[in-house]
Write an enzyme that holds these catalytic residues in place. Structure first.
Site, PDB file in Angstrom:
ATOM      1  N   GLN A 127      -0.226   8.895  -1.960  1.00 19.04           N
ATOM      2  CA  GLN A 127       0.467   7.785  -2.643  1.00 19.04           C
ATOM      3  C   GLN A 127       0.445   8.001  -4.138  1.00 19.04           C
ATOM      4  O   GLN A 127      -0.601   8.279  -4.731  1.00 19.04           O
ATOM      5  CB  GLN A 127      -0.214   6.454  -2.288  1.00 19.04           C
ATOM      6  CG  GLN A 127       0.364   5.247  -3.018  1.00 19.04           C
ATOM      7  CD  GLN A 127      -0.423   4.882  -4.277  1.00 19.04           C
ATOM      8  OE1 GLN A 127      -1.639   5.035  -4.304  1.00 19.04           O
ATOM      9  NE2 GLN A 127       0.278   4.428  -5.308  1.00 19.04           N
ATOM     10  N   TYR A 129       1.134   6.591  -7.993  1.00 24.79           N
ATOM     11  CA  TYR A 129       1.401   5.572  -9.006  1.00 24.79           C
ATOM     12  C   TYR A 129       1.917   6.322 -10.223  1.00 24.79           C
ATOM     13  O   TYR A 129       1.301   7.313 -10.641  1.00 24.79           O
ATOM     14  CB  TYR A 129       0.104   4.889  -9.443  1.00 24.79           C
ATOM     15  CG  TYR A 129      -0.348   3.714  -8.598  1.00 24.79           C
ATOM     16  CD1 TYR A 129       0.542   2.741  -8.165  1.00 24.79           C
ATOM     17  CD2 TYR A 129      -1.697   3.563  -8.290  1.00 24.79           C
ATOM     18  CE1 TYR A 129       0.097   1.653  -7.423  1.00 24.79           C
ATOM     19  CE2 TYR A 129      -2.153   2.478  -7.550  1.00 24.79           C
ATOM     20  CZ  TYR A 129      -1.241   1.530  -7.119  1.00 24.79           C
ATOM     21  OH  TYR A 129      -1.676   0.459  -6.394  1.00 24.79           O
ATOM     22  N   HIS A 272       2.194  -5.621  -1.455  1.00 25.32           N
ATOM     23  CA  HIS A 272       0.915  -5.099  -1.941  1.00 25.32           C
ATOM     24  C   HIS A 272      -0.261  -5.967  -1.432  1.00 25.32           C
ATOM     25  O   HIS A 272      -1.244  -6.191  -2.140  1.00 25.32           O
ATOM     26  CB  HIS A 272       0.906  -5.047  -3.476  1.00 25.32           C
ATOM     27  CG  HIS A 272       0.153  -3.890  -4.045  1.00 25.32           C
ATOM     28  ND1 HIS A 272       0.738  -2.719  -4.422  1.00 25.32           N
ATOM     29  CD2 HIS A 272      -1.168  -3.715  -4.301  1.00 25.32           C
ATOM     30  CE1 HIS A 272      -0.167  -1.879  -4.909  1.00 25.32           C
ATOM     31  NE2 HIS A 272      -1.346  -2.465  -4.835  1.00 25.32           N
TER      32      HIS A 272
END
Ligand SMILES: Cc1cc2nc3c(=O)[nH]c(=O)nc-3n(C[C@H](O)[C@H](O)[C@H](O)COP(=O)(O)O)c2cc1C
Length: 386
Positions: A127, A129, A272
């Site tokens: 993942q 960011y 989220h």
């Protein structure tokens, strides 16, 4: 200790963790209405089971992004896992491999992505960011070299959600020692012992030259993302990453269609876990309104605590769900063993749901097995009956 439900693991995790750490894991943004709505969304759908079906071989397996999974679930990316259990990322990855589902490593993992790739087998997703562009490009390159199967780009954290429990607790890394923190530690000796004996949780992916630049460090310290990250920047990542790619954190149908048009393989409908925009809609609500999109995978997350929740998501068109706190409760309770227990509970509840629904195979699960909890209109097939 017998853990029969995810809620049993939740209670155990709450007993074991200092309040500050528990609140970080379990809490949401502001009034936590979205956190609650995620769980409530599943109650708005009821099962409509079929009878007299041959159910001797109920099949829970399913393809997720082109490869098999033991049941339609993936472990979601979560940061700072080592706060819950030493080397928590590895424990989650190994349990996922053991139970036959993919694991997603967070950018904010405690161990570097290369260590996880070297030490954990199974299907590994990374993942991303986008905190700073150069840093993001380098993380993508590293994930490629380390052999990650899928890149999951999270797009719902332009700024950090207002997590008021964390603010009240003065939650920060490294953990600041205050009288209340010390008292909390004394009251949770098992956690404190493990914390003192092992490596302190750090952001394991950021021990690189790119992460040492002034802008990168400022962004990392404030946990703020690149606010200019837009569709063209996403497209640049799509061009850089040659394998499967998902976008996590979209909820609007136009954004979903744009991802599809851009050659992205699928989306994770997610708020989220209620940690960002309070009163955001839930993944399940968006899913229920989407048309079928062949060749494009739609995953959802948020509030999944029962195998029957997974069945509802799949019936509404999801190819799989992502598990956040459900597996974190297992991790905080008993490390890898606890995560395996959480996955076993969900897998067997999912199989039970299929069986009781009269649906012999995940591939056959569809909307005909569900109805809204509010009294629906007459069945179309009954309307012409005299
Ligand atoms: C403690 C914690 C840390 C998280 N860290 C990340 C993260 O680093 N990256 C990310 O994309 N999502 C993160 N999330 C969100 C999860 O991936 C997921 O969307 C959410 O937990 C799903 O809701 P659930 O916990 O109700 O299952 C985090 C969630 C929690 C609870």
């Amino acid at each position: 200790m017998t853990w029969i439900t995810i809620e049993d693991l939740h209670r155990q995790a709450r007993r074991q963790l200092p309040a500050m750490v528990y609140d970080f894991m379990a809490g949401g943004a502001q009034d936590e209405r979205t956190l609650q709505a995620n769980a409530d969304a599943f109650r708005h759908w009821r099962f409509l089971p079929r009878r007299l079906v041959d159910l001797r071989n109920v099949n829970t397996t399913t393809p997720v992004l082109g490869a098999g999974a033991a049941f339609p679930a993936v472990i979601a990316p979560t940061g700072l896992n080592s706060l819950l259990w030493p080397d928590g990322d590895l424990a989650l990855a190994k349990a996922a491999q053991h139970c036959g589902i993919p694991f997603t490593l967070s950018t904010a993992s405690s161990l570097p992505l290369e260590d996880i790739a070297a030490q954990a087998g199974g299907r590994l997703w990374f993942q991303l960011y986008v905190i700073e562009r150069t840093l993001a490009r380098s993380l993508v390159e590293r994930a490629k070299t380390a052999g990650y199967e899928c890149l999951v780009v999270t797009v719902d954290v332009v700024v950090n959600g207002k997590r008021e429990r964390d603010m009240r607790n003065h939650f920060a890394l490294p953990v600041r020692l205050r009288p209340r923190t010390l008292w909390d530690g004394i009251n949770h000796p098992g956690w404190s012992w493990r914390y003192m004996r092992h490596r302190k949780p750090v952001l394991g992916n950021f021990n690189t030259p790119e992460a040492q630049t002034a802008t990168a460090r400022a962004a990392l310290l404030s946990r703020s993302m690149d606010a200019g990250f837009d569709w063209s920047a996403l497209d640049a990542i799509r061009q850089q990453w040659p394998h499967k790619m998902l976008v996590k954190g979209v909820l609007h149908p136009d954004d979903i269609l744009r991802c599809k048009a851009m050659g992205i393989n699928g989306v994770v409908l997610s708020n989220h876990g209620g940690r960002q925009l309070d009163d955001a809609c839930t993944g399940l609500e968006t899913l229920a309104r989407l048309p079928a999109m062949p060749g494009f995978e739609v995953l959802i997350d948020g509030g999944i605590r029962r195998g029957s929740d997974i069945a509802k998501a799949v019936a509404l068109g999801a190819s799989a769900v992502m598990l956040g706190r459900a597996t974190l409760y297992g991790l905080a309770s008993a490390g890898e063993h606890g995560v395996r227990r959480a996955l076993d509970i969900l897998h067997s509840e999912y199989k039970d749901a299929l069986t009781q629904l009269g649906c012999p195979d995940t591939a056959q699960l569809n909307r005909n097995y569900l109805q809204p909890a509010s009294i629906p209109l007459p069945f179309p097939s009954c309307q012409d009956t005299p």
